[in-house]
Scaffold this motif. Sequence first.
Motif, PDB file in Angstrom:
ATOM      1  N   SER A 148       0.922  -1.288   0.019  1.00 50.92           N
ATOM      2  CA  SER A 148       0.046   0.041   0.061  1.00 50.92           C
ATOM      3  C   SER A 148       0.861   1.323  -0.168  1.00 50.92           C
ATOM      4  O   SER A 148       0.805   2.332  -0.687  1.00 50.92           O
ATOM      5  CB  SER A 148      -0.979   0.146   1.350  1.00 50.92           C
ATOM      6  OG  SER A 148      -1.735   1.170   1.136  1.00 50.92           O
ATOM      7  N   LEU A 199       1.685   3.800  -3.326  1.00 48.96           N
ATOM      8  CA  LEU A 199       1.431   5.245  -3.085  1.00 48.96           C
ATOM      9  C   LEU A 199       2.700   6.151  -3.627  1.00 48.96           C
ATOM     10  O   LEU A 199       2.555   7.016  -4.381  1.00 48.96           O
ATOM     11  CB  LEU A 199       0.874   5.616  -1.799  1.00 48.96           C
ATOM     12  CG  LEU A 199      -0.509   5.681  -1.590  1.00 48.96           C
ATOM     13  CD1 LEU A 199      -1.067   6.991  -2.389  1.00 48.96           C
ATOM     14  CD2 LEU A 199      -1.359   4.497  -2.222  1.00 48.96           C
ATOM     15  N   SER A 221       2.371  10.676   1.243  1.00 52.88           N
ATOM     16  CA  SER A 221       2.077   9.493   0.566  1.00 52.88           C
ATOM     17  C   SER A 221       2.307   8.321   1.724  1.00 52.88           C
ATOM     18  O   SER A 221       1.315   7.240   1.441  1.00 52.88           O
ATOM     19  CB  SER A 221       3.098   9.239  -0.507  1.00 52.88           C
ATOM     20  OG  SER A 221       3.181  10.051  -1.274  1.00 52.88           O
ATOM     21  N   VAL A 275      -0.903   8.216   3.856  1.00 47.81           N
ATOM     22  CA  VAL A 275      -2.223   7.774   3.150  1.00 47.81           C
ATOM     23  C   VAL A 275      -2.325   6.475   2.886  1.00 47.81           C
ATOM     24  O   VAL A 275      -3.113   5.522   2.831  1.00 47.81           O
ATOM     25  CB  VAL A 275      -2.434   8.612   1.819  1.00 47.81           C
ATOM     26  CG1 VAL A 275      -3.193   8.038   0.995  1.00 47.81           C
ATOM     27  CG2 VAL A 275      -2.781  10.053   2.217  1.00 47.81           C
ATOM     28  N   GLY A 276      -0.786   5.767   2.598  1.00 48.11           N
ATOM     29  CA  GLY A 276      -0.693   4.457   2.292  1.00 48.11           C
ATOM     30  C   GLY A 276      -0.866   3.602   3.663  1.00 48.11           C
ATOM     31  O   GLY A 276      -1.522   2.486   3.482  1.00 48.11           O
ATOM     32  N   ALA A 284      -2.976   4.310   5.929  1.00 46.84           N
ATOM     33  CA  ALA A 284      -4.492   4.624   6.197  1.00 46.84           C
ATOM     34  C   ALA A 284      -5.188   3.443   5.207  1.00 46.84           C
ATOM     35  O   ALA A 284      -5.878   2.812   5.646  1.00 46.84           O
ATOM     36  CB  ALA A 284      -5.012   6.050   6.128  1.00 46.84           C
ATOM     37  N   GLY A 285      -4.655   3.484   4.132  1.00 46.84           N
ATOM     38  CA  GLY A 285      -5.183   2.616   3.190  1.00 46.84           C
ATOM     39  C   GLY A 285      -4.920   1.336   3.579  1.00 46.84           C
ATOM     40  O   GLY A 285      -6.002   0.349   3.286  1.00 46.84           O
ATOM     41  N   VAL A 337      -7.467   0.001   6.116  1.00 48.61           N
ATOM     42  CA  VAL A 337      -8.747  -0.196   5.867  1.00 48.61           C
ATOM     43  C   VAL A 337      -8.727  -1.468   5.054  1.00 48.61           C
ATOM     44  O   VAL A 337      -9.748  -2.292   5.229  1.00 48.61           O
ATOM     45  CB  VAL A 337      -9.113   0.998   4.766  1.00 48.61           C
ATOM     46  CG1 VAL A 337     -10.568   0.684   4.313  1.00 48.61           C
ATOM     47  CG2 VAL A 337      -9.230   2.221   5.672  1.00 48.61           C
ATOM     48  N   LEU A 338      -8.035  -1.801   4.355  1.00 53.06           N
ATOM     49  CA  LEU A 338      -7.800  -3.043   3.660  1.00 53.06           C
ATOM     50  C   LEU A 338      -7.741  -3.974   4.441  1.00 53.06           C
ATOM     51  O   LEU A 338      -8.107  -5.390   4.326  1.00 53.06           O
ATOM     52  CB  LEU A 338      -6.419  -3.049   2.399  1.00 53.06           C
ATOM     53  CG  LEU A 338      -6.835  -2.043   1.519  1.00 53.06           C
ATOM     54  CD1 LEU A 338      -5.617  -2.159   0.673  1.00 53.06           C
ATOM     55  CD2 LEU A 338      -7.999  -2.364   0.292  1.00 53.06           C
TER      56      LEU A 338
END
Length: 246
Positions: free
Chosen positions: A57, A61, A95, A98-99, A101-102, A105-106
Motif C-alpha cells: 500500500s 502510493l 504518501s 495515506v498508504g 491508512a489505506g 482499511v484493507l
Amino acid sequence: MARTKSAPKTAAQAFLTLLWRQALFAIPFAVFFMLIFGGNRASALTYFQVSLFFSYSIGVLMWVYEYFLIPRLFAGPGRSFEQSAILQGLGYVASSLVGSAGAMVLIQRFLVPGFLGSARGIAVMVVFALLFSVLFLGVSYAFVFYRRALDKARTEEELNVARRIQRGFLLSSFPQMPGIEIFATNVSSRQVSGDFYDVIPSGDNAYLLAIADVSGKGVPAALLTSMLQASLRTQANDALPVARML
C-alpha cells in the motif's frame, strides 16, 4: 574504454521492481512482530500478510507520487535544491500516511475483520504504520539524494571533459617572433569559461593576437567562445583586416 551510463528506471520498470522488493521488506517486519507479540504459525502468517498490506500500500502510493506527481508538481525552475528536497519530503510523508491508512482499511476489510475494534489491534496497526512509514521515508530520501548525487557527478564529469577540451584549444607553446615574446595562461573560475586567447599566423611573417572575454560564464559562454575562435582562425588565414573580421 568508454563507460556507459545507466539510464534511470521507467515507471513500468520501477513498478516491476516494487512487486518483488515490497515482499522482501515484509519479511523482517513479520519476524519482528512475531517476536514482540508471540503466537503460532498462524499468527506468523497473519503478521506477514499484514506486513504485505502495509508494504504494498505504501510502496504503490510512493511509486505513484514519484513517477506521476513529482514531475508535474516540481517541473520547471524556481526552487533551490533544499526547497525541492523539503517539499518532496513532505509529499513522501503524505504518501506514507495515506498508504498506511489505506493498508489499515484493507486489513480491516479483507484480512482481519474487527481487528481495529480492540485497543491492542489499534496499537499493533499504529506501530505497523509508524515503522513502515519511517522505513519507506528513509529509503525514499536515500534514493532521492542518491539520484541527485549521481546527476551531479555526471555533470561534473562532463564539465571536466569540456574543460580539458577547451584547454586543448588554448595554446601552450607560442611562436617565436623577433623583438617580442608571448606567454599566456587562462585560469577560469569554473570548469569552463568564456575567456580565450590565441596567436594565429596571418599572412607572411604576421600574427594575429587575440584576447577575448565572452559575456557570461559556464557552458553557454564556452560554446560561444569556441565558435568565435573557429571563426577567427578561419578568417585569419585570408589575412583580412581586423575590423573586417570583427
